[in-house]
Design a protein around this motif. Structure first.
Motif, PDB file in Angstrom:
ATOM      1  N   HIS A 108       0.817  -1.211   0.000  1.00 26.14           N
ATOM      2  CA  HIS A 108       0.000   0.000   0.000  1.00 26.14           C
ATOM      3  C   HIS A 108       0.855   1.268   0.000  1.00 26.14           C
ATOM      4  CE1 HIS A 108      -4.109   1.648   0.883  1.00 26.14           C
ATOM      5  NE2 HIS A 108      -3.359   2.715   1.170  1.00 26.14           N
ATOM      6  N   ASP A 123       2.995   6.672  -1.355  1.00 25.19           N
ATOM      7  CA  ASP A 123       1.949   5.742  -1.757  1.00 25.19           C
ATOM      8  C   ASP A 123       2.486   4.859  -2.876  1.00 25.19           C
ATOM      9  OD1 ASP A 123      -1.133   5.153  -1.633  1.00 25.19           O
ATOM     10  OD2 ASP A 123      -0.636   5.285  -3.772  1.00 25.19           O
ATOM     11  N   ASN A 128      -7.093   2.314  -2.542  1.00 27.22           N
ATOM     12  CA  ASN A 128      -7.910   3.216  -1.728  1.00 27.22           C
ATOM     13  C   ASN A 128      -7.167   4.445  -1.207  1.00 27.22           C
ATOM     14  OD1 ASN A 128     -10.348   1.652  -1.843  1.00 27.22           O
ATOM     15  ND2 ASN A 128      -9.378   0.185  -0.458  1.00 27.22           N
ATOM     16  N   GLY A 129      -5.914   4.578  -1.561  1.00 27.41           N
ATOM     17  CA  GLY A 129      -5.191   5.800  -1.240  1.00 27.41           C
ATOM     18  C   GLY A 129      -4.536   5.808   0.136  1.00 27.41           C
ATOM     19  N   THR A 130      -3.542   6.687   0.271  1.00 25.35           N
ATOM     20  CA  THR A 130      -2.843   6.929   1.533  1.00 25.35           C
ATOM     21  C   THR A 130      -3.060   8.390   1.910  1.00 25.35           C
ATOM     22  OG1 THR A 130      -1.145   5.294   0.963  1.00 25.35           O
ATOM     23  CG2 THR A 130      -0.608   6.878   2.692  1.00 25.35           C
ATOM     24  N   PHE A 131      -3.416   8.631   3.176  1.00 22.27           N
ATOM     25  CA  PHE A 131      -3.738   9.974   3.644  1.00 22.27           C
ATOM     26  C   PHE A 131      -2.890  10.291   4.875  1.00 22.27           C
ATOM     27  CE2 PHE A 131      -7.265   8.229   1.396  1.00 22.27           C
ATOM     28  CZ  PHE A 131      -7.903   9.288   0.752  1.00 22.27           C
ATOM     29  N   GLU A 135      -5.215  14.371   4.349  1.00 18.47           N
ATOM     30  CA  GLU A 135      -4.939  14.775   2.970  1.00 18.47           C
ATOM     31  C   GLU A 135      -4.331  13.613   2.207  1.00 18.47           C
ATOM     32  OE1 GLU A 135      -2.670  18.299   2.549  1.00 18.47           O
ATOM     33  OE2 GLU A 135      -3.939  19.502   3.893  1.00 18.47           O
ATOM     34  N   ARG A 136      -4.905  13.336   1.032  1.00 23.57           N
ATOM     35  CA  ARG A 136      -4.358  12.257   0.202  1.00 23.57           C
ATOM     36  C   ARG A 136      -2.999  12.667  -0.334  1.00 23.57           C
ATOM     37  NH1 ARG A 136      -7.709   8.251  -3.746  1.00 23.57           N
ATOM     38  NH2 ARG A 136      -5.961   6.880  -4.290  1.00 23.57           N
ATOM     39  N   GLU A 138       0.837  11.464  -2.421  1.00 18.98           N
ATOM     40  CA  GLU A 138       1.687  10.552  -3.182  1.00 18.98           C
ATOM     41  C   GLU A 138       3.022  10.380  -2.460  1.00 18.98           C
ATOM     42  OE1 GLU A 138       0.712   8.853  -5.779  1.00 18.98           O
ATOM     43  OE2 GLU A 138      -1.273   9.815  -5.735  1.00 18.98           O
ATOM     44  N   HIS A 149      -3.750   7.400   7.242  1.00 21.32           N
ATOM     45  CA  HIS A 149      -4.889   6.557   6.900  1.00 21.32           C
ATOM     46  C   HIS A 149      -4.473   5.622   5.776  1.00 21.32           C
ATOM     47  CE1 HIS A 149      -8.253   8.875   8.955  1.00 21.32           C
ATOM     48  NE2 HIS A 149      -7.182   9.598   9.179  1.00 21.32           N
TER      49      HIS A 149
END
Length: 340
Positions: A108, A123, A128-131, A135-136, A138, A149
């Motif tokens: 992930h 990331d 489902n993204g990393t926050f 805030e999302r 990269e 997250h």
């Protein structure tokens, strides 16, 4: 689950009516939510989270750590690699920070220590993204206290802590999820893992099975040799089973002389073979206690998620099905495995 060696007349009559016996027995088995309330023999302390001592990672005697603050394995702490080595967060076996959650990708995100001693998170193309603090990202620099997250369900806290504090926090976490006598996982941990594993199994149509095992005539051990001997038997059987299971399986004490195995990725027929291996291994186990050699047998019931149908496609139904088959093994003469 404990069965008395001297049944009363009323109990003997009940056994002659299997339907009545099954109904009476399972009416006392708690719901899945009720299983989270642990008996005194398996109750442990609550998980604790280490407190950051500084926002600077360059201090001697400190370590960068990630602590799960929301999601499965709440309270678990992971050390972050130093010196430029990467720490991968994800659901896959290759991840150093392995999260048993369906919302996490296999690989992930990753953390890396940069030349100035700080840490960054990147990331890895997750679904489902990393926050970081909502805030999302990269790629982002991390400071002690940042919350990360990992998908929709898991939050981990990044912190720089004293090395001794990390050690203490790791011990506190272990005490919160382990049965103090046998070192198997406790019931609360099992219920949490079963919920997440069942959801993952349904989503990905993967194999998931449950084995419940119960020591036969355990009361005789306590009555004949004393409760300390009984404790020695529980420790011995638990240690044996823990040597047999794989790293990805979950072995937990449900309370008393009853244990549960959560088995992933194995077809139903092979789960039965594994359960038979456990049974035969316990039967051959000799445990020395004072001047005596103690032996015990176990009865096992197993069930797989693939067997569930209709309105019973849930984790509680899987537990109940395995429990019913354990009862079949007990009433059929003990020291045996029962499954479909």
């Amino acid at each position: 689950m404990t069965e008395s060696d001297s049944l009363s007349k009323t109990q003997k009559l009940a056994v002659l009516n299997p339907e009545h016996e099954s109904s009476a027995r399972h009416s006392t088995r708690p719901s899945l939510a009720g299983w989270e309330d642990e008996e005194a023999s398996t109750r442990t302390t609550d998980a604790a989270i280490a407190v950051a001592v500084s926002s600077s990672p360059g201090l001697r005697g400190t370590r960068a750590v990630l602590t799960v603050v929301s999601g499965p394995t709440l309270g678990r702490m992971f050390s972050v690699a130093e010196g430029g080595a990467e720490t991968v967060i994800g659901r896959g076996k290759e991840a150093q920070v392995r999260l048993d959650d369906a919302g996490a990708s296999r690989a992930h995100a990753r953390l890396i220590q940069v030349p100035d001693g700080g840490y960054v998170i990147e990331d890895l193309g997750s679904t489902n993204g990393t926050f970081v603090d909502g805030e999302r990202i990269e790629r982002a620099e991390l400071a002690s206290g940042h919350r990360i997250h990992i998908g929709p369900n898991v939050i981990v806290s990044f912190a720089i802590v004293a090395a001794q504090a990390e050690h203490v926090a790791q011990q506190l976490y272990e005490s919160s999820v382990r049965d103090p006598l046998t070192r198997a996982y406790n019931r609360r941990y099992l219920v949490e893992r079963l919920g997440s594993e069942f959801a993952y199994s349904r989503r990905h149509r993967s194999h998931l099975s449950l084995i419940i095992l119960d020591l036969d005539h355990f009361k005789r051990i306590n009555d004949t040799h004393g409760h300390l001997a009984g404790d020695e038997v529980l420790r011995g059987v638990a240690a044996l089973v823990q040597r047999l299971v794989r790293a990805e399986d979950v072995f937990a004490r449900f309370g008393g002389e009853e244990f549960v195995l959560l088995v992933r990725g194995i077809e139903h027929v092979n789960v039965g073979r594994f359960a038979e291996r456990v049974r035969s291994s316990v039967e051959r186990l000799d445990m020395a206690y004072e001047a005596a050699t103690l032996r015990v047998t176990v009865s096992l019931g197993f069930a797989s998620a693939s067997e569930l149908t209709g309105d019973h496609l849930d984790a509680e139904s899987l537990l109940r099905l395995a429990d019913e088959r354990l009862y079949e093994a007990k009433t059929a003469g003990r020291n045996r495995v029962c499954g479909a």
